[in-house]
Every structure is written in structure tokens, then in C-alpha cells.
Write a protein that holds these residues in place. Sequence first.
Motif, PDB file in Angstrom:
ATOM      1  N   LYS A 120       0.936  -1.149  -0.174  1.00  0.00           N
ATOM      2  CA  LYS A 120       0.042  -0.146  -0.051  1.00  0.00           C
ATOM      3  C   LYS A 120       1.014   1.325  -0.008  1.00  0.00           C
ATOM      4  O   LYS A 120       1.978   1.097  -0.597  1.00  0.00           O
ATOM      5  N   GLY A 121       0.213   2.203   0.483  1.00  0.00           N
ATOM      6  CA  GLY A 121       1.122   3.483   0.528  1.00  0.00           C
ATOM      7  C   GLY A 121       1.020   4.660  -0.579  1.00  0.00           C
ATOM      8  O   GLY A 121       1.348   5.838  -0.383  1.00  0.00           O
ATOM      9  N   THR A 122       0.091   4.301  -1.415  1.00  0.00           N
ATOM     10  CA  THR A 122      -0.539   5.191  -2.396  1.00  0.00           C
ATOM     11  C   THR A 122      -2.020   5.016  -2.661  1.00  0.00           C
ATOM     12  O   THR A 122      -2.703   4.241  -2.184  1.00  0.00           O
ATOM     13  N   ILE A 123      -2.454   6.254  -2.912  1.00  0.00           N
ATOM     14  CA  ILE A 123      -4.041   6.077  -3.209  1.00  0.00           C
ATOM     15  C   ILE A 123      -4.490   5.083  -3.970  1.00  0.00           C
ATOM     16  O   ILE A 123      -5.540   4.369  -3.498  1.00  0.00           O
ATOM     17  N   LYS A 124      -4.030   5.028  -5.128  1.00  0.00           N
ATOM     18  CA  LYS A 124      -4.416   3.916  -6.154  1.00  0.00           C
ATOM     19  C   LYS A 124      -4.188   2.575  -5.521  1.00  0.00           C
ATOM     20  O   LYS A 124      -5.126   1.570  -5.602  1.00  0.00           O
ATOM     21  N   ALA A 125      -2.812   2.241  -4.862  1.00  0.00           N
ATOM     22  CA  ALA A 125      -2.771   0.874  -4.410  1.00  0.00           C
ATOM     23  C   ALA A 125      -3.760   0.757  -3.433  1.00  0.00           C
ATOM     24  O   ALA A 125      -4.027  -0.561  -3.169  1.00  0.00           O
ATOM     25  N   GLU A 126      -4.005   1.611  -2.362  1.00  0.00           N
ATOM     26  CA  GLU A 126      -4.758   1.100  -1.340  1.00  0.00           C
ATOM     27  C   GLU A 126      -6.321   1.004  -1.774  1.00  0.00           C
ATOM     28  O   GLU A 126      -7.113  -0.006  -1.045  1.00  0.00           O
ATOM     29  N   ILE A 127      -6.767   1.733  -2.703  1.00  0.00           N
ATOM     30  CA  ILE A 127      -8.239   1.693  -3.189  1.00  0.00           C
ATOM     31  C   ILE A 127      -8.250   0.368  -3.989  1.00  0.00           C
ATOM     32  O   ILE A 127      -9.332  -0.535  -3.617  1.00  0.00           O
ATOM     33  N   ILE A 128      -7.166   0.056  -4.777  1.00  0.00           N
ATOM     34  CA  ILE A 128      -7.242  -1.306  -5.572  1.00  0.00           C
ATOM     35  C   ILE A 128      -7.322  -2.460  -4.368  1.00  0.00           C
ATOM     36  O   ILE A 128      -8.029  -3.715  -4.673  1.00  0.00           O
ATOM     37  N   PHE A 129      -6.469  -2.452  -3.606  1.00  0.00           N
ATOM     38  CA  PHE A 129      -6.272  -3.566  -2.435  1.00  0.00           C
ATOM     39  C   PHE A 129      -7.794  -3.648  -1.681  1.00  0.00           C
ATOM     40  O   PHE A 129      -7.965  -4.769  -1.473  1.00  0.00           O
ATOM     41  N   SER A 130      -8.427  -2.489  -1.205  1.00  0.00           N
ATOM     42  CA  SER A 130      -9.387  -2.795  -0.574  1.00  0.00           C
ATOM     43  C   SER A 130     -10.478  -3.138  -1.504  1.00  0.00           C
ATOM     44  O   SER A 130     -11.352  -4.023  -0.963  1.00  0.00           O
ATOM     45  N   ALA A 131     -10.592  -2.776  -2.941  1.00  0.00           N
ATOM     46  CA  ALA A 131     -11.706  -3.201  -3.584  1.00  0.00           C
ATOM     47  C   ALA A 131     -11.693  -4.690  -3.962  1.00  0.00           C
ATOM     48  O   ALA A 131     -12.830  -5.469  -3.711  1.00  0.00           O
ATOM     49  N   LEU A 132     -10.485  -5.231  -3.995  1.00  0.00           N
ATOM     50  CA  LEU A 132     -10.350  -6.701  -4.464  1.00  0.00           C
ATOM     51  C   LEU A 132     -10.626  -7.421  -3.302  1.00  0.00           C
ATOM     52  O   LEU A 132     -11.111  -8.430  -3.300  1.00  0.00           O
ATOM     53  N   VAL A 133     -10.228  -6.918  -1.961  1.00  0.00           N
ATOM     54  CA  VAL A 133     -10.374  -7.561  -0.784  1.00  0.00           C
ATOM     55  C   VAL A 133     -11.939  -7.973  -0.421  1.00  0.00           C
ATOM     56  O   VAL A 133     -12.430  -8.959   0.123  1.00  0.00           O
ATOM     57  N   THR A 134     -12.526  -6.901  -0.828  1.00  0.00           N
ATOM     58  CA  THR A 134     -13.969  -6.744  -0.369  1.00  0.00           C
ATOM     59  C   THR A 134     -14.960  -7.271  -1.482  1.00  0.00           C
ATOM     60  O   THR A 134     -16.333  -7.165  -1.514  1.00  0.00           O
TER      61      THR A 134
END
Length: 272
Positions: A120-134
Motif C-alpha cells: 500500500k502507501g499510495t491512493i491507487k494501491a490502497e483503493i485497489i487493495f481494498s476493492a479486491l479484498v471486499t
Amino acid sequence: MDIREMVASITREILQSMNEAKTEPSPRVLYVFCDSQAHEAFADHFIQLKNHGICHDLLFLDGETSCWLGMHKIECGGAGKIIAADEYAPVPLEVPKDYDGIVIPEIDLDNAARVASGMKGTIKAEIIFSALVTGKFVLVGSDVPGIKRADRRTLATLTLPAAYEKRFHRHVQEMKELGVEFAEQKRLADRVIARLNAVRKKAEGVSEKPVLTPLDETEAVFTGRLLTADWVRSQPQLQGTTLQVKQGTIVSPLAVDSLRERGITLSYLGKG
């Protein structure tokens, strides 16, 4: 006002509010753009989504670790960092909760590497991570150079060197394995509509026949479980193209022969 008229008026308002509460909320997607000018090329996309009853919000990056969603400034929080700029804004991990899917028209080498590595650490990376996990879908533009808009302006170049480009494509493949979908930028709205329609029909219990999902002029996706020769023969537009199938799809021997006769290359999604 007569007491009976007042009671009737209040009753109508209550019934109206109950009917409105029963109305199914419209699906909503979030477009993530590099800056406040990047969305201008996607005006037709937003019209297309609106015509299909799909709402959209725009998020503009204000840097790698901050962005604007409406009037809220969202920031990534590092170790020991306290954010006080906007106490009412969600953190990046919370953003996908309000959406059915995330659309990122352009991704760069840095963010692709973070996503592929689970960092994580950037806006795009964190949003993608969260979307995929949920379990939310993530669509990313496939026809991008891998170098962010700000870097292209600063360095006055449009492409990455060959070594970096090779690494970028490797990260893209790894992102696909994680569940990120890629499509041409001009077809992102089409993919959003197809994705949400499939979800709606599944919720309604409507079974769909295998269909082709357009990716670009030379690729298509077969969504069924059994690929037959009859189906291949019924798709003349596939001549000399690439047909992508999901992992686990059964391809009959006659279908393999039909694909070979028509010069159609078979590719499995998520397979390196």
C-alpha cells in the motif's frame, strides 16, 4: 387545514417515503483520475453510464498519497502519521465500500508494482487493495504507457525504456492474477455496464448464454463453461484473433480443431 386533510396529507407523505425506501439504489462506480483535467476525455463514458442508470463519482489525485473526492481531501496514513486536514474524509481503504466497482483509466509502473506486490502507501494501491479484498471489481486501462502524466510532462517523454516497460507488463500480468481486469480506455464504460448487468441478472436468477465480451479489436472473452465447435463456427468475427477463456473452461477436441482452422489463438485468463 381540516384535521382529516392534515391526516391524509401526512399519510400520503409516509406512504411515499416508504415507497422511495423500497426503491433499489442505482449502482455506482468510482473513476480515479491522475489530475483534475484527465477526466475531460471521458465525458462520453459518463453519458453512457447515465443512460444505463449507473451513477459515477470522480476522484482526482492531488499527489501519490492524497486526492480529492468531492470536497473531501483523502490522504494515506503512514506509520505514526496523524491526518488532520479533513477529519470527515474517509481513508483510502474505506472509499470502495460505497461503490460497486472501481475504474482506473491509467496506471503507472510504481502503482502497478505496489498492487502486484500487495503493498500500500499510495491512493491507487490502497483503493485497489481494498476493492479486491471486499469483492468489488477493478477495471484498469490496458492501453497505457506505464509512466504517469506528471512524469511525462516533467521528463518530456511518452514511453518507458525497454527494460522498465518489460517490468511494467510483468506487473500487469500479476495484477490480472490478483483479479484486476484490463480493457482499452475507450471500452471501460462498456465493461462497467456489462459487469453490472451480469451482477443484476445473477441476483435475479437469470441464466445467461455464453457471450463474447469485447476487449479490443483483436481479443474477446468467452464466458461459458464449455467451448464447442458449433459455438466457434457461429462467431465468424473471431477469424484470426485471440479468444480468451477463463481458467477451468472445458474446450472440446472439435473446438480445438475449429480454432486452429480459423487461425484463432486460445488464451487462458490469469495464466502467465
